[in-house]
Every structure is written in C-alpha cells, then in structure tokens.
Scaffold this motif. Sequence first.
Motif, PDB file in Angstrom:
ATOM      1  N   SER A   9       0.833  -1.204   0.000  1.00  0.00           N
ATOM      2  CA  SER A   9       0.000   0.000   0.000  1.00  0.00           C
ATOM      3  C   SER A   9       0.872   1.259   0.000  1.00  0.00           C
ATOM      4  CB  SER A   9      -0.966  -0.014   1.175  1.00  0.00           C
ATOM      5  OG  SER A   9      -0.287   0.288   2.352  1.00  0.00           O
ATOM      6  N   PHE A  10       2.129   1.157   0.478  1.00  0.00           N
ATOM      7  CA  PHE A  10       3.008   2.331   0.433  1.00  0.00           C
ATOM      8  C   PHE A  10       3.198   2.807  -1.013  1.00  0.00           C
ATOM      9  CE2 PHE A  10       7.292   3.924  -0.445  1.00  0.00           C
ATOM     10  CZ  PHE A  10       7.298   5.066   0.332  1.00  0.00           C
ATOM     11  N   TRP A  11       3.550   1.866  -1.880  1.00  0.00           N
ATOM     12  CA  TRP A  11       3.806   2.226  -3.269  1.00  0.00           C
ATOM     13  C   TRP A  11       2.535   2.673  -3.984  1.00  0.00           C
ATOM     14  CZ3 TRP A  11       8.208   3.603  -5.135  1.00  0.00           C
ATOM     15  CH2 TRP A  11       9.394   3.110  -4.580  1.00  0.00           C
ATOM     16  N   LYS A  12       1.431   2.004  -3.636  1.00  0.00           N
ATOM     17  CA  LYS A  12       0.167   2.393  -4.284  1.00  0.00           C
ATOM     18  C   LYS A  12      -0.170   3.842  -3.939  1.00  0.00           C
ATOM     19  CE  LYS A  12      -1.962  -2.149  -4.558  1.00  0.00           C
ATOM     20  NZ  LYS A  12      -2.898  -3.087  -3.957  1.00  0.00           N
ATOM     21  N   HIS A  13      -0.051   4.147  -2.627  1.00  0.00           N
ATOM     22  CA  HIS A  13      -0.382   5.511  -2.225  1.00  0.00           C
ATOM     23  C   HIS A  13       0.649   6.498  -2.754  1.00  0.00           C
ATOM     24  CE1 HIS A  13      -3.113   3.666   0.882  1.00  0.00           C
ATOM     25  NE2 HIS A  13      -3.872   4.482   0.190  1.00  0.00           N
ATOM     26  N   ALA A  14       1.918   6.052  -2.795  1.00  0.00           N
ATOM     27  CA  ALA A  14       2.955   6.944  -3.317  1.00  0.00           C
ATOM     28  C   ALA A  14       2.634   7.321  -4.761  1.00  0.00           C
ATOM     29  CB  ALA A  14       4.315   6.259  -3.236  1.00  0.00           C
ATOM     30  N   LEU A  15       2.174   6.341  -5.530  1.00  0.00           N
ATOM     31  CA  LEU A  15       1.835   6.614  -6.929  1.00  0.00           C
ATOM     32  C   LEU A  15       0.712   7.642  -7.024  1.00  0.00           C
ATOM     33  CD1 LEU A  15       2.354   5.636  -9.927  1.00  0.00           C
ATOM     34  CD2 LEU A  15       0.299   4.270  -9.634  1.00  0.00           C
ATOM     35  N   ILE A  16      -0.320   7.435  -6.196  1.00  0.00           N
ATOM     36  CA  ILE A  16      -1.467   8.365  -6.256  1.00  0.00           C
ATOM     37  C   ILE A  16      -1.025   9.765  -5.804  1.00  0.00           C
ATOM     38  CG2 ILE A  16      -3.821   8.812  -5.437  1.00  0.00           C
ATOM     39  CD1 ILE A  16      -4.130   5.792  -5.138  1.00  0.00           C
ATOM     40  N   ILE A  17      -0.195   9.819  -4.753  1.00  0.00           N
ATOM     41  CA  ILE A  17       0.274  11.127  -4.273  1.00  0.00           C
ATOM     42  C   ILE A  17       1.113  11.804  -5.363  1.00  0.00           C
ATOM     43  CG2 ILE A  17       1.812  12.272  -2.612  1.00  0.00           C
ATOM     44  CD1 ILE A  17       0.885  10.104  -0.579  1.00  0.00           C
ATOM     45  N   PHE A  18       1.970  11.007  -6.002  1.00  0.00           N
ATOM     46  CA  PHE A  18       2.803  11.565  -7.070  1.00  0.00           C
ATOM     47  C   PHE A  18       1.938  12.161  -8.184  1.00  0.00           C
ATOM     48  CE2 PHE A  18       4.713  10.784 -11.266  1.00  0.00           C
ATOM     49  CZ  PHE A  18       5.759  11.687 -11.199  1.00  0.00           C
ATOM     50  N   PHE A  19       0.922  11.394  -8.601  1.00  0.00           N
ATOM     51  CA  PHE A  19       0.084  11.895  -9.689  1.00  0.00           C
ATOM     52  C   PHE A  19      -0.774  13.072  -9.246  1.00  0.00           C
ATOM     53  CE2 PHE A  19       1.428   8.267 -12.115  1.00  0.00           C
ATOM     54  CZ  PHE A  19       1.477   8.796 -13.395  1.00  0.00           C
ATOM     55  N   THR A  20      -1.143  13.097  -7.967  1.00  0.00           N
ATOM     56  CA  THR A  20      -1.906  14.249  -7.475  1.00  0.00           C
ATOM     57  C   THR A  20      -1.057  15.508  -7.606  1.00  0.00           C
ATOM     58  OG1 THR A  20      -2.957  12.769  -5.900  1.00  0.00           O
ATOM     59  CG2 THR A  20      -3.237  15.112  -5.511  1.00  0.00           C
ATOM     60  N   ILE A  21       0.192  15.409  -7.159  1.00  0.00           N
ATOM     61  CA  ILE A  21       1.077  16.584  -7.224  1.00  0.00           C
ATOM     62  C   ILE A  21       1.322  16.970  -8.685  1.00  0.00           C
ATOM     63  CG2 ILE A  21       3.399  17.437  -6.697  1.00  0.00           C
ATOM     64  CD1 ILE A  21       3.294  15.475  -4.249  1.00  0.00           C
ATOM     65  N   LEU A  22       1.578  15.937  -9.506  1.00  0.00           N
ATOM     66  CA  LEU A  22       1.820  16.198 -10.933  1.00  0.00           C
ATOM     67  C   LEU A  22       0.619  16.898 -11.564  1.00  0.00           C
ATOM     68  CD1 LEU A  22       3.778  15.548 -13.385  1.00  0.00           C
ATOM     69  CD2 LEU A  22       2.254  13.631 -13.839  1.00  0.00           C
ATOM     70  N   PHE A  23      -0.585  16.420 -11.237  1.00  0.00           N
ATOM     71  CA  PHE A  23      -1.803  16.981 -11.840  1.00  0.00           C
ATOM     72  C   PHE A  23      -2.035  18.410 -11.359  1.00  0.00           C
ATOM     73  CE2 PHE A  23      -4.576  13.353 -13.645  1.00  0.00           C
ATOM     74  CZ  PHE A  23      -3.465  12.791 -14.240  1.00  0.00           C
ATOM     75  N   LEU A  24      -1.752  18.655 -10.082  1.00  0.00           N
ATOM     76  CA  LEU A  24      -1.917  20.020  -9.584  1.00  0.00           C
ATOM     77  C   LEU A  24      -0.940  20.949 -10.314  1.00  0.00           C
ATOM     78  CD1 LEU A  24      -2.334  19.422  -5.742  1.00  0.00           C
ATOM     79  CD2 LEU A  24      -4.056  20.316  -7.310  1.00  0.00           C
ATOM     80  N   ALA A  25       0.305  20.466 -10.478  1.00  0.00           N
ATOM     81  CA  ALA A  25       1.300  21.295 -11.148  1.00  0.00           C
ATOM     82  C   ALA A  25       0.901  21.530 -12.599  1.00  0.00           C
ATOM     83  CB  ALA A  25       2.663  20.616 -11.070  1.00  0.00           C
ATOM     84  N   LEU A  26       0.468  20.468 -13.274  1.00  0.00           N
ATOM     85  CA  LEU A  26       0.074  20.630 -14.678  1.00  0.00           C
ATOM     86  C   LEU A  26      -1.149  21.522 -14.794  1.00  0.00           C
ATOM     87  CD1 LEU A  26       0.701  17.010 -15.941  1.00  0.00           C
ATOM     88  CD2 LEU A  26       1.866  19.064 -16.746  1.00  0.00           C
ATOM     89  N   GLY A  27      -2.079  21.370 -13.845  1.00  0.00           N
ATOM     90  CA  GLY A  27      -3.267  22.223 -13.834  1.00  0.00           C
ATOM     91  C   GLY A  27      -2.848  23.680 -13.736  1.00  0.00           C
ATOM     92  N   TRP A  28      -1.932  23.931 -12.809  1.00  0.00           N
ATOM     93  CA  TRP A  28      -1.434  25.288 -12.631  1.00  0.00           C
ATOM     94  C   TRP A  28      -0.797  25.782 -13.929  1.00  0.00           C
ATOM     95  CZ3 TRP A  28       3.781  26.798 -12.769  1.00  0.00           C
ATOM     96  CH2 TRP A  28       4.012  28.129 -12.400  1.00  0.00           C
ATOM     97  N   LEU A  29       0.033  24.930 -14.542  1.00  0.00           N
ATOM     98  CA  LEU A  29       0.718  25.302 -15.782  1.00  0.00           C
ATOM     99  C   LEU A  29      -0.280  25.663 -16.886  1.00  0.00           C
ATOM    100  CD1 LEU A  29       3.349  25.331 -17.601  1.00  0.00           C
ATOM    101  CD2 LEU A  29       2.764  22.971 -18.155  1.00  0.00           C
ATOM    102  N   TYR A  30      -1.255  24.763 -17.095  1.00  0.00           N
ATOM    103  CA  TYR A  30      -2.172  24.956 -18.225  1.00  0.00           C
ATOM    104  C   TYR A  30      -3.127  26.129 -17.999  1.00  0.00           C
ATOM    105  CZ  TYR A  30      -0.691  20.676 -20.592  1.00  0.00           C
ATOM    106  OH  TYR A  30       0.026  19.736 -21.267  1.00  0.00           O
ATOM    107  N   ILE A  31      -3.518  26.355 -16.736  1.00  0.00           N
ATOM    108  CA  ILE A  31      -4.487  27.435 -16.497  1.00  0.00           C
ATOM    109  C   ILE A  31      -3.799  28.795 -16.545  1.00  0.00           C
ATOM    110  CG2 ILE A  31      -6.093  28.450 -14.826  1.00  0.00           C
ATOM    111  CD1 ILE A  31      -6.544  25.586 -13.778  1.00  0.00           C
ATOM    112  N   TRP A  32      -2.653  28.909 -15.877  1.00  0.00           N
ATOM    113  CA  TRP A  32      -2.070  30.233 -15.726  1.00  0.00           C
ATOM    114  C   TRP A  32      -0.908  30.538 -16.674  1.00  0.00           C
ATOM    115  CZ3 TRP A  32      -4.263  27.909 -11.285  1.00  0.00           C
ATOM    116  CH2 TRP A  32      -5.377  28.589 -10.794  1.00  0.00           C
ATOM    117  N   SER A  33      -0.678  29.634 -17.602  1.00  0.00           N
ATOM    118  CA  SER A  33       0.397  29.909 -18.554  1.00  0.00           C
ATOM    119  C   SER A  33       0.057  31.162 -19.359  1.00  0.00           C
ATOM    120  CB  SER A  33       0.552  28.719 -19.497  1.00  0.00           C
ATOM    121  OG  SER A  33       1.221  29.139 -20.649  1.00  0.00           O
TER     122      SER A  33
END
Lengths: 564, 185
Positions: B118-142
Amino acid sequence: METVIKQSGKTQVFKDKANKIMGISLEDAKLTKSYLSVAFLAILLGGILGLLQGLNRAGMLELPAWLNYYQVLTAHGLLLVVVLSAFFTIGYFYAGLSHTLGGLLPKVRKMAWVGFWMKIFGFVLAVIPILMNEASVMYTFYPPMAASPIFYIGLVFIVLGVWMCAFGAFINVASWRKRNPGQHIPILSFFATGVFVLLFFGSIPVAIEVFTIIPWAFGWVETINVMVARTLFWAFGHTLVNIWYLTAVSAWYVIVPKVIGGRRWNDLLTRIVVIALVIMNITGGFHHQIIDPGISEPVKYMHVFMSLAIGFPSLMTAYAMFAVFERTARRKGGKGIVGWYKKLPWGDVRFLAPFIAMAAFIPAGAGGIAQTTNQLNQVVHNTMWVVGHFHLTLGMSVVMTFFGLSYWLIPYVSKRVLTPQINKLGVIQTIIWTLGMIIMSGAMHWVGLLGSPRRTSYSTYFDNATALSWDPYLFFLAIGGTLLMIGVLMQVYAVFYLMFFAPKGNTEFPIAEVEEDEAPTPRWTERWGLWVVCMIVLVGMAYVIPLVDFIVNAPPGSPPFKTW
Amino acid sequence: MKSPVYGLLLLLALMLPPISNLLESIMITHMHMQMPLLVVSGLFMAKFFQNRFPEFFSKWNENGVPGLLLFSIIMMYWSLPRTMDEALTLTSVEVFKFISLPFLAGVPLRDSWPKLNSFWKHALIIFFTILFLALGWLYIWSPVQLCNNYLVIEQITLGWGFISTAFAMVVYLIYSYFMDFSKYE
C-alpha cells in the motif's frame, strides 16, 4: 430482522429482537410520522393548486385577480417537487434505517429533527414571497428571472435541512458498520446511503447557485452569469428527480417482492444498480440544457451518451422486477408464457400501486430517452410534452410507489393495521389515479407534439387556428386533473385514517430476503468512498468543459428580470 | 479469458480515424479521454502477455516497482504539451502514442499493481496528485499558448480538468487515510 446478513453482538441482537417484536421505537416512529404528515399535507395543497392550474390552463376557470397562473405554478412545483418528495424520502428511509440498523442513534434523531425544522422554516420563508407574488419564478428558479431574496434564503435553509438529514444517515450507517464488522449494510440502508449521497452531492451545485443569486437578487451585484446558474441548477434538478426515482426503486427491489410473497433479486446486482445510479446521476443534468446556446455540439453529443448511460441500470431494474414477479408467480403454481400473472396479488394495494408505477416507467423512460436525443428534444423542448413526461415519471412511477408504501409504512409507524376497507379504498384510488394520470399526461404529451407551449398560461393567441386546435386536448388535461384531485383526497384520507384511527396492531416492515442458494456478495460493494470518488471524476468529465467555457468566455451577464 | 480480446477491440476502435480525429479535436478529450482509454486497453490486454511471457514479468518486474516506474515515465511524457502537439503533426509520434500507452503503461501497471504494497500504491497516487496540480497550474495560468494545435481556452479547460481530477484523488487519499478498513472487516 429480515435482512440478508445476520447481526452479531449481544446488544445488537437484543435491539433487533426488540425491533422485530415491538416494532419501531416510539421516538423513531414520531419522526417518520411527522415527515410523512408534512409530505401528505403537501400533496393535498399541491393537488388543489394543480387542479386550479389545470382548469385554468384549459381555459375553463378564471383565477381571481390576486392569484395568477405563475404563482400557482410555482407553489404547485415547490410543494410537490421539493416538499412532498424530500419529506417522504427522508421519512421513509429514516424508518428503514431505524428498522434495519436496530434503531436510530439519539444524536441522529436529533439531527433529523433539526433538519425537519430547518426545512419547514426555509419553506415558510420561500412561500411568503410566492403568496405576495414576489417569487413567481417556477420550480426552475434560475436567472434571469429573479424572485425576492427571501425566497432564495428560504431555499438555503431547505438545503441545509436536507444536509442535516444526509449526515445523520451517514453517521448512523457508519456506526452500524463499526458495530457489525465484516457485514454488508442491510439492503434498504444501502439504498438509503446511495440516496443521501446523491442528496448531498446533488445539492452542492444548487447551493453554489443560490449563493451567487442572493447578492444579485438583493441588487448588490448588477449581473449574473445565466448559463453557469442554469448549469448548476440542472446538476441539482436532474439529480433530485433521480433521487425520488431511486427511492421508488428501493421499494421495487426490497419491499414489493416481500409483499407478493417472494424473494428479492440478486443482492450483488441490486447493489450494482444503486452504485451505478449514484455514480452516473449528476451528469445527467446536462440533457435538460440540450437546446441551450453556448454549448458546442461535441459536448452535447458527449452528454447524450452520459445521459443514456443512466438508462442502463434502469433497464437492469426492469428485467429484475419482471424476473422476480415471474419466479414468485411460478412458485405459486402460475403457468403459461404470461399466464403466471394471475398468481400475483392484484387486489393488494401494496402491490398494485407500485406495480402500475413500474409499468408506467416503461413509456416514461422511453419518453425520457427520446428527450435526451438532440434532434427529438428540439421538437418537444418547450412544449407541454415535457410536462406530460414528468407527470408520468414523478406523478406515476414515483408517487404511486410512495402511495403503495404508505399503506404499510404508516400503519407500521403508527402501530396500527391496514384494514380491508382501506385496502379497497386504496385499490380504487390507484385505479382513479392511473386513469387520471393517463388522461392528463397523455393529453399533455399529445398537445405538446402539436406545439402547445409549457410554462405559459392559457391563451388563444388572438384566436389563432392552431392554438384553438389545442383546446380539446386541454379539456382532457382538465378532466385528468379532476380525477387526480379525487385521488389526492382519497389518498390523504387513507393516510390520516391509518395514522390516527385504524385498529391498533402490529404491521410488519416488509423486507424480502435473497434466494437461498445465492453466492455471497463481494466486499467491494461497500467501498462508498471509492464510489464517491468515481462520481467526482465523472462530474469533472461532464462539467469542466462547459463551465470553463461559460466562465472564461462569459457574456456581459444579465440583470434581474421580473416578467410577471 | 475474454478481457485481452476486449482490450484489443478497444485499442482498434480508438485507432479508427473518425474516433481518433474526434477525440483529438478537443484538447481535454485528447489527454483525458483518449490517452486514459489507451491505458485501459492495455490493462485489459495485460493478461495475454502475462500468460505468454510469465518469466519475463517475474524476472523484470519482481516487486512491481520497475513496472510502476515505466508507467510513470510514459504517463509523464504524455502530459507534456509538446508531445501532444507532435502526436498531431508527426505520424511517427502518433504511432508511438498508440503503442506506448497500452503496452508500456497499461500492461506494466496491471502487472505491477497486485505486487505493490500500500506504500507504493499511495505513493503513486500522491505523485500523480502533485503532478496533476502542477500541470493544472501550468495549463491554467500559462501566459502563452502551449500547443500550436489547441487554443488558449482549450488549454485552460484542460488545466481545470487536471485540477478536478487531482481533487478527486485528494478525496480518495483523505478517505483511505482516515478510513480504517480493519474496523469494518
């Protein structure tokens, strides 16, 4: 307790036994009785207003100067669409939670009472401006028509009251799960969980809408984004419709099989239907906007697909119900391809009313699918057809199921019994209601196809020939409406007779059991958090594209309009 | 063993020109519908490869982490604005998209997921959450248009798509953090 899974723990076993022998606790019964009383008073008032409206719409009755068509329309909609449905749903499911979970927690009961009074308070606030003709904006209260701010503040309290009840239900279910590890939520409470999840998440968009409308209605801001408000409204409006439908469906799956002396449909498939309806429902709101401007064709196309997806669990339900009927009837010795239907208890109103309700959903659902289709919607969108459609879905499929439920639920919470006379009255009422609704709704559908507009009071448009040709159908509308009023009076009489005057006794809470040889239901059906996440993802898929478009490319916005 | 067939059918359907053209004509359906569906087709087809090459998977993806890494790299690659642009302009990149997402992201994910704790599973989801927030920020405010093929409004829409998906993942993470499933089982 008559659920699939046996309870464990001594206290629980004791509580369940007490529940079974003594019926519902007095405090829980009082709660449900209060909710149901308000629901049926709402149907009485709403029915009277509906009759006035129907007669006026047919050009047969002139309303007095102090009461106009749109006022009556708004009150009729609010009473039946919001009050009747919300109070019945909550009263019924709280009785179900109390019965299947071994009584309500004291905290939860308190929350339900706070919710009750918040809704009543909100409703009174909303009604005052309607009576003063300051809020004739109809049930679909989105801009640019603006009501008095008091109306919207009343709506806020109604929503808060509903949330109170939703969270009460979640707390009760969570506490039961902790006390009964490893067990599935009893099926009726599973349905209740689904309904309250939808009630909560479905009312978030309307809460946002109302909070943006209030400053606009007060005049603090000059304009409002109409498309955003409409979209938020329908995300709620459609979900609300499906909440009552899911409530009716719960009775079809769980209660009706017991009433006919059978067993219920496969537990896993039943739970999948609930989960599917919960996940896919909110996005269906968009098909109400299928002819709205400002939404591109591909987005509309995607939404047609998303809306039709909701039809899938309904088709599963249709199959399941008739399979249960046939299986039960054959066990009782029914023969032939369709000859088995003779073995069903047609003289029992607790079966007859929900059965006709289900049967009505066949044309009602088909009509809904037609309306979801872009081109067909353009033919009927602003016509009486749509009014006919929701009288068929709500006035028949949902409300007749509620009626059927009332003949055992009210004796159950009042510790009384259904008498043969009231059963007979119920059967007659069911027949009258069916006839009334077929005539009224049929006339509405037909006259809608001929072009008669909805949300419009009676007019011959300067004796235009086309408009005059609608008149015969409108007479049928009035005749149907009159029959329905008779039905309302009979139903309300039956309800209050059963609540206060019927002979004392014990009435069973009918919950059917699954087939004996059924495989155990897998654990994953209980992952409610996951279903909620799926729902959020789907809502995101549905609404991100149009909402970003409406907001980023927003037109100047609309000032408030008072068209009446 | 029907699922690999369904996966293949899904992949073939997604490759049909009218379907791929429709999905690629809108930025958000290109990235948030076509690409995940390609991964899903891979998830369905994974069983075929697992049965065919069991030794390969047990040797190279013993604890699931290499597969997870491969999945993450492929997914990150396809969330760059430039790669989407190239997929539309260069046929070779488009072909790579239809191969990489099912076979280098979907298949390894299916093989890895049951092997992960479950560590790796959650790590993956956390990683993608951060990635998605960053990409969201990039695409909206670029401040500039990021893709030659898509308008700024589509870019902003995609950004909000990332943010709403990240929100759903946050809800899931909170749910699994606060829910003690052992209490219910």
